[in-house]
Design a protein around this motif. Structure first.
Motif, PDB file in Angstrom:
ATOM      1  N   THR A  73       0.832  -1.205   0.000  1.00  0.00           N
ATOM      2  CA  THR A  73       0.000   0.000   0.000  1.00  0.00           C
ATOM      3  C   THR A  73       0.867   1.255   0.000  1.00  0.00           C
ATOM      4  O   THR A  73       0.666   2.165  -0.815  1.00  0.00           O
ATOM      5  N   CYS A  74       1.858   1.289   0.887  1.00  0.00           N
ATOM      6  CA  CYS A  74       2.708   2.477   0.970  1.00  0.00           C
ATOM      7  C   CYS A  74       3.466   2.717  -0.332  1.00  0.00           C
ATOM      8  O   CYS A  74       3.501   3.837  -0.841  1.00  0.00           O
ATOM      9  N   SER A  75       4.063   1.646  -0.862  1.00  0.00           N
ATOM     10  CA  SER A  75       4.855   1.865  -2.071  1.00  0.00           C
ATOM     11  C   SER A  75       3.949   2.219  -3.248  1.00  0.00           C
ATOM     12  O   SER A  75       4.323   3.038  -4.094  1.00  0.00           O
ATOM     13  N   ASN A  76       2.751   1.651  -3.293  1.00  0.00           N
ATOM     14  CA  ASN A  76       1.813   2.035  -4.347  1.00  0.00           C
ATOM     15  C   ASN A  76       1.491   3.527  -4.269  1.00  0.00           C
ATOM     16  O   ASN A  76       1.455   4.221  -5.287  1.00  0.00           O
ATOM     17  N   ILE A  77       1.255   4.027  -3.051  1.00  0.00           N
ATOM     18  CA  ILE A  77       0.917   5.445  -2.876  1.00  0.00           C
ATOM     19  C   ILE A  77       2.078   6.323  -3.355  1.00  0.00           C
ATOM     20  O   ILE A  77       1.899   7.235  -4.170  1.00  0.00           O
ATOM     21  N   ILE A  78       3.277   6.010  -2.881  1.00  0.00           N
ATOM     22  CA  ILE A  78       4.430   6.849  -3.219  1.00  0.00           C
ATOM     23  C   ILE A  78       4.712   6.805  -4.726  1.00  0.00           C
ATOM     24  O   ILE A  78       4.913   7.835  -5.380  1.00  0.00           O
ATOM     25  N   ILE A  79       4.691   5.594  -5.267  1.00  0.00           N
ATOM     26  CA  ILE A  79       5.022   5.472  -6.685  1.00  0.00           C
ATOM     27  C   ILE A  79       3.981   6.182  -7.537  1.00  0.00           C
ATOM     28  O   ILE A  79       4.316   6.853  -8.523  1.00  0.00           O
ATOM     29  N   SER A  80       2.733   6.051  -7.110  1.00  0.00           N
ATOM     30  CA  SER A  80       1.685   6.738  -7.857  1.00  0.00           C
ATOM     31  C   SER A  80       1.848   8.254  -7.757  1.00  0.00           C
ATOM     32  O   SER A  80       1.668   8.986  -8.734  1.00  0.00           O
ATOM     33  N   LYS A 124       4.895  11.125 -12.191  1.00  0.00           N
ATOM     34  CA  LYS A 124       5.269  12.135 -13.190  1.00  0.00           C
ATOM     35  C   LYS A 124       6.738  12.535 -13.059  1.00  0.00           C
ATOM     36  O   LYS A 124       7.337  13.039 -13.995  1.00  0.00           O
ATOM     37  N   ILE A 125       7.291  12.354 -11.859  1.00  0.00           N
ATOM     38  CA  ILE A 125       8.666  12.810 -11.610  1.00  0.00           C
ATOM     39  C   ILE A 125       9.680  11.758 -12.044  1.00  0.00           C
ATOM     40  O   ILE A 125      10.737  12.074 -12.567  1.00  0.00           O
ATOM     41  N   PRO A 182      11.710   9.408 -14.099  1.00  0.00           N
ATOM     42  CA  PRO A 182      11.926   9.217 -15.546  1.00  0.00           C
ATOM     43  C   PRO A 182      11.668   7.756 -15.918  1.00  0.00           C
ATOM     44  O   PRO A 182      12.013   6.843 -15.163  1.00  0.00           O
ATOM     45  N   ASP A 183      11.104   7.563 -17.059  1.00  0.00           N
ATOM     46  CA  ASP A 183      10.683   6.223 -17.463  1.00  0.00           C
ATOM     47  C   ASP A 183      11.846   5.237 -17.531  1.00  0.00           C
ATOM     48  O   ASP A 183      11.704   4.071 -17.181  1.00  0.00           O
ATOM     49  N   THR A 184      13.000   5.715 -17.980  1.00  0.00           N
ATOM     50  CA  THR A 184      14.120   4.789 -18.216  1.00  0.00           C
ATOM     51  C   THR A 184      14.685   4.199 -16.926  1.00  0.00           C
ATOM     52  O   THR A 184      15.209   3.091 -16.936  1.00  0.00           O
ATOM     53  N   VAL A 185      14.595   4.933 -15.832  1.00  0.00           N
ATOM     54  CA  VAL A 185      15.168   4.397 -14.590  1.00  0.00           C
ATOM     55  C   VAL A 185      14.071   4.073 -13.585  1.00  0.00           C
ATOM     56  O   VAL A 185      14.295   4.062 -12.385  1.00  0.00           O
ATOM     57  N   ARG A 186      12.869   3.795 -14.089  1.00  0.00           N
ATOM     58  CA  ARG A 186      11.775   3.621 -13.153  1.00  0.00           C
ATOM     59  C   ARG A 186      11.945   2.393 -12.268  1.00  0.00           C
ATOM     60  O   ARG A 186      11.670   2.453 -11.063  1.00  0.00           O
ATOM     61  N   ILE A 187      12.446   1.274 -12.838  1.00  0.00           N
ATOM     62  CA  ILE A 187      12.561   0.054 -12.029  1.00  0.00           C
ATOM     63  C   ILE A 187      13.491   0.259 -10.830  1.00  0.00           C
ATOM     64  O   ILE A 187      13.094  -0.033  -9.691  1.00  0.00           O
ATOM     65  N   PRO A 188      14.715   0.801 -11.019  1.00  0.00           N
ATOM     66  CA  PRO A 188      15.537   1.061  -9.827  1.00  0.00           C
ATOM     67  C   PRO A 188      14.851   1.991  -8.835  1.00  0.00           C
ATOM     68  O   PRO A 188      14.952   1.789  -7.614  1.00  0.00           O
ATOM     69  N   CYS A 189      14.140   2.989  -9.345  1.00  0.00           N
ATOM     70  CA  CYS A 189      13.424   3.894  -8.426  1.00  0.00           C
ATOM     71  C   CYS A 189      12.378   3.132  -7.624  1.00  0.00           C
ATOM     72  O   CYS A 189      12.272   3.294  -6.407  1.00  0.00           O
ATOM     73  N   TYR A 190      11.593   2.321  -8.305  1.00  0.00           N
ATOM     74  CA  TYR A 190      10.579   1.531  -7.600  1.00  0.00           C
ATOM     75  C   TYR A 190      11.239   0.671  -6.528  1.00  0.00           C
ATOM     76  O   TYR A 190      10.760   0.574  -5.396  1.00  0.00           O
ATOM     77  N   ILE A 191      12.331   0.026  -6.926  1.00  0.00           N
ATOM     78  CA  ILE A 191      12.992  -0.878  -5.974  1.00  0.00           C
ATOM     79  C   ILE A 191      13.444  -0.109  -4.743  1.00  0.00           C
ATOM     80  O   ILE A 191      13.295  -0.575  -3.605  1.00  0.00           O
ATOM     81  N   THR A 192      13.963   1.111  -4.957  1.00  0.00           N
ATOM     82  CA  THR A 192      14.414   1.907  -3.814  1.00  0.00           C
ATOM     83  C   THR A 192      13.243   2.237  -2.890  1.00  0.00           C
ATOM     84  O   THR A 192      13.339   2.098  -1.665  1.00  0.00           O
ATOM     85  N   VAL A 193      12.135   2.665  -3.491  1.00  0.00           N
ATOM     86  CA  VAL A 193      10.951   2.987  -2.678  1.00  0.00           C
ATOM     87  C   VAL A 193      10.513   1.759  -1.887  1.00  0.00           C
ATOM     88  O   VAL A 193      10.294   1.817  -0.661  1.00  0.00           O
ATOM     89  N   ILE A 194      10.411   0.633  -2.586  1.00  0.00           N
ATOM     90  CA  ILE A 194       9.951  -0.594  -1.922  1.00  0.00           C
ATOM     91  C   ILE A 194      10.913  -0.992  -0.802  1.00  0.00           C
ATOM     92  O   ILE A 194      10.497  -1.310   0.311  1.00  0.00           O
ATOM     93  N   ALA A 195      12.217  -0.942  -1.116  1.00  0.00           N
ATOM     94  CA  ALA A 195      13.208  -1.354  -0.122  1.00  0.00           C
ATOM     95  C   ALA A 195      13.132  -0.474   1.118  1.00  0.00           C
ATOM     96  O   ALA A 195      13.319  -0.950   2.242  1.00  0.00           O
ATOM     97  N   THR A 196      12.832   0.810   0.925  1.00  0.00           N
ATOM     98  CA  THR A 196      12.704   1.712   2.074  1.00  0.00           C
ATOM     99  C   THR A 196      11.588   1.241   2.997  1.00  0.00           C
ATOM    100  O   THR A 196      11.776   1.117   4.214  1.00  0.00           O
TER     101      THR A 196
END
Lengths: 226, 324, 199
Positions: free
Chosen positions: A51-58, A62-63, A65-79
């Protein structure tokens, strides 16, 4: 095609149950479902992180960038996983011990990355939160049901309370590795039976939610587990 | 053991018509199992027959019920379920509660065979998996060899006091206790699983099957031979190792299952040797006293690979599955 | 560390504590990529390489960077990012210097980032308080264990692929039941290594 809020919430619990229909997050489900209490505990952790990572990622869609989205998602989730890990260590050390390495492994649980990729980065914050709660509940429900079956037959107890252990010997193989695979297979077969095979198409689409899909040669062959 | 014989059904043309069908083969296997049943009835009393009948009946019932639920053609007429039931019963201690044995039958018939499509489509031998599941799932009853009071009375009446031991020869061997003589081991007046006790009776059944051309001697010979040779190398008594536990029953009736063993003779020899090696490794080192069933299951799983390396090469066709 | 202790770590990671069949790590590739032997083996080799390299990098990070600075709780975040970066680097390195290997393994490498067995082995090495050499051995053994499981299961799948399953068990359900039977045979070896190595 726009779904109502309620539909988004219930979607994850039944129609697109992440474990039984989408077959995501198999590893922790198999590993921790030896005791019903672990199923609920793991489910709660996944629910919170999802739930938390869905909220943050959503919110950040817009911020980022599409090309590095997977590492960004992983960082959010790992946090969030780290936060959950620390909270568990402090307030529920027994559960933390029982779940062990499978807590940090929530990071690579494909349910969470899969929902980020398939839902959160396309939908509003509220919808993403509801999707996270629904999927999390679906996961919790499945893990708990599976754990109840395994605990009841495999050790004759339920949530630690003796049920049938005094009446006849428990079939301990159910709480061991082969029992995990078997009960999981049977639950999926049950879902297949109840939905009359309608879920199969969704499983092929699983590849679309798999972060490695664009490189995966199984995609061209029509899905990972087809 | 000939549990089923897809290899005869699913084959490339030309299809040679032969009066031998599954039912005939399975009947031969049942006949071959009778001497061992007779000996175990002599050793353990009437409960041995009761256990065998219950297992066979349970297997037939599960076969019938699962085919019914799947809306498929009934297959109980091919005798394969009976054979699975009898062999599974032979793998159990005679004092095992019947409801546990029935769970074993469920695992063997439904989980191992029917879920995979039934006769000939399973990759592991049903009786073996049924036995292992019980062995791990109900560890205590599966390794409790001391017989009940009624039972021991029956045994005393039937076979003399010698048989009332609390442990199998292999367990005694593991614990370093005094062992029965090799003659006792061979004849089978010892404790153990129901049908495993008499090497002689199993051997008679095996010879019958070989003479009737139901099984090829490659797997049993390789299996038993490897166990004997390894025993010599490891410094154990080879006759004891071959007669003890499930080697005879496994080698003759379970490892030879058509569906789950290799097709070619060279493949079968590899299969038998593999079974022998794993059996001896588990006996000598693992925490379980007996390794025959694990050995056969592991070799069942390896069978597709053995088949792919021993398959006769086709002219002009690049070999598939070869290592890069 | 004696040679027997080294063998013990490697063999127990392969046989008694098999990552896939007893710890349930790496189930996704185990079920997903085991249909063909070639793919299964390609994936396995990639997993062995990434596991060993990832351990070689994450162990010093934890021991010399995170723990002395009191930020051991950053483990999860740091490890997963390091693994992700590492996989990228291995891919670039292979592409440039060993193109043949890259061609064989390239498609499997990106999938490994989210393979829980890799993160799992890095975390477990720290949890078990292994030293550097033990960690490397454990990672290697775990990778080989993954390979063994993949090899066995690829054979099983090739045999049961064309089966006429009951409707409900078509697809993943029967694959899981097959995995259940396959994992049974690994239980037979319990206690063996302890006896051989006198542990």
């Amino acid at each position: 095609m726009k779904k109502s809020k309620l539909q988004i919430l219930t979607n994850g619990i039944i129609k697109e149950n992440p474990v039984l229909v989408l077959v995501l997050g198999t590893c922790p489900t198999l590993a921790i479902s030896t005791q019903a209490i672990n199923g609920i505990g793991m489910g709660a952790c996944v629910l919170v992180v999802l739930t938390c990572s869905n909220i943050i990622i959503s919110a950040l869609k817009k911020i980022i960038p599409d090309t590095v989205r997977i590492p960004c998602y992983i960082t959010v989730i790992a946090t969030f996983v780290t936060i959950v890990q620390l909270v568990l260590k402090a307030y529920a050390p027994a559960l933390d011990k029982a779940l062990g390495v499978y807590i940090p492994l929530i990071v690579v649980n494909c349910i969470i990355l899969g929902r980020a990729e398939a839902f959160a980065n396309k939908n509003s914050v509220v919808d993403s939160a509801l999707d996270g709660i629904g999927m999390g509940l679906g996961y919790t429900l499945t893990a708990t049901v599976m754990a109840c079956i395994r605990e009841l037959i495999g050790s004759g107890t339920l949530f630690g309370a003796t049920i049938t252990a005094n009446l006849f010997s428990p079939f301990t193989i159910l709480i061991m590795a082969p029992g995990g695979f078997f009960v999981f297979g049977c639950l999926i077969a049950l879902v297949n039976k109840l939905t009359k095979g309608k879920v199969k198409e969704k499983r092929v689409n699983k590849c679309l939610t798999c972060p490695g899909a664009e490189f995966c040669n199984e995609v061209q062959e029509g899905g990972c587990d087809k | 053991m000939a549990d089923k014989h897809t290899n005869l059904i699913v084959s490339a043309a030309p299809h040679v018509c032969n009066p031998t069908d599954t039912a005939t083969i399975m009947r031969d296997v049942v006949i071959a199992l009778i001497p061992a049943l007779a000996v175990s009835t002599y050793v353990f009393g009437i409960r041995a027959i009761l256990m065998t009948v219950i297992c066979a009946a349970a297997c037939v019932f599960f076969e019938w019920a699962s085919r019914k639920i799947m809306h498929r053609e009934n297959t109980i007429g091919d005798w394969s379920a009976i054979v699975t039931g009898v062999i599974l019963a032979f793998n159990l201690p005679v004092g095992m509660p019947f409801w546990m044995a029935i769970i074993g039958c469920f695992v063997a018939i439904v989980v191992v065979k029917q879920i995979f499509g039934g006769l000939g489509q399973n990759f592991a031998n049903p009786a073996i998996v049924g036995r292992i599941a019980l062995f791990i799932g109900f560890a205590t009853p599966m390794t409790t060899w001391s017989v009940t009071k009624n039972m021991s009375q029956a045994i005393i009446n039937n076979a003399g006091v010698d048989a009332v031991t609390g442990a199998t020869p292999l367990a005694m061997w593991n614990a370093g206790a005094e062992l029965p003589s090799n003659l006792e081991m061979f004849l089978g007046t010892i404790n153990g699983s129901l049908g495993e006790v008499s090497a002689l009776a199993l051997l008679i059944g095996g010879i019958y099957l070989v003479v009737r051309k139901v099984i090829s001697p490659a797997i049993p010979c390789a299996f038993i031979g490897t166990v004997a040779v390894l025993s010599l190398i490891m410094g154990f008594d080879p006759i004891f190792q071959v007669c003890a536990g499930g080697v005879m029953l496994g080698a003759i009736f379970m490892a030879t299952d058509y569906v789950t063993s290799p097709i070619t003779t060279s493949g079968r020899i590899i299969f038998g040797i593999g079974c022998g090696i794993i059996t001896m490794l588990i006996r000598a080192y693992a925490s379980y006293p007996e390794g025959v069933s694990f050995a056969i299951l592991l070799m069942n799983i390896l069978t597709p690979h053995i088949d792919s390396i021993t398959r006769s090469k086709l002219n002009g066709v690049e070999k598939k599955g070869a290592k890069k | 560390m004696s040679l027997t202790a080294a063998f013990y770590i490697v063999l127990s990671a392969i046989i008694t504590n098999n990552y896939v069949l007893s710890k349930f790590l790496g189930i996704c590739p185990f079920l997903g990529v085991s249909k063909k032997l070639d793919n299964a083996m390609g994936m396995s080799v990639a997993v062995i390489i990434v596991m060993v390299v990832a351990t070689a990098v994450t162990w010093p990070i934890q021991t010399y960077l995170l723990d002395p600075n009191g930020i051991g709780y950053m483990q999860t975040i740091v490890f997963i990012l390091v693994i992700a970066a590492l996989v990228q680097m291995i891919e670039i390195f292979l592409k440039k210097y060993i193109p043949a290997l890259h061609k064989a393994l390239g498609i499997y490498l990106p999938l490994i980032t989210t393979n829980c067995a890799v993160l799992g082995v890095c975390v477990l090495n720290i949890d078990n308080e292994y030293n550097f050499l033990q960690s490397i051995l454990n990672s290697f053994g775990s990778g080989v264990g993954f390979t063994v499981a993949m090899f066995l299961f690829a054979g099983v799948r090739s045999k049961i692929e064309t089966n006429d399953y009951p409707e409900a068990f078509k697809g993943i359900a029967s694959t899981l039941v097959a995995a259940s039977i396959t994992s049974l045979c690994f239980l037979g070896f319990s206690g063996m290594l302890e006896k051989i190595f006198g542990m």
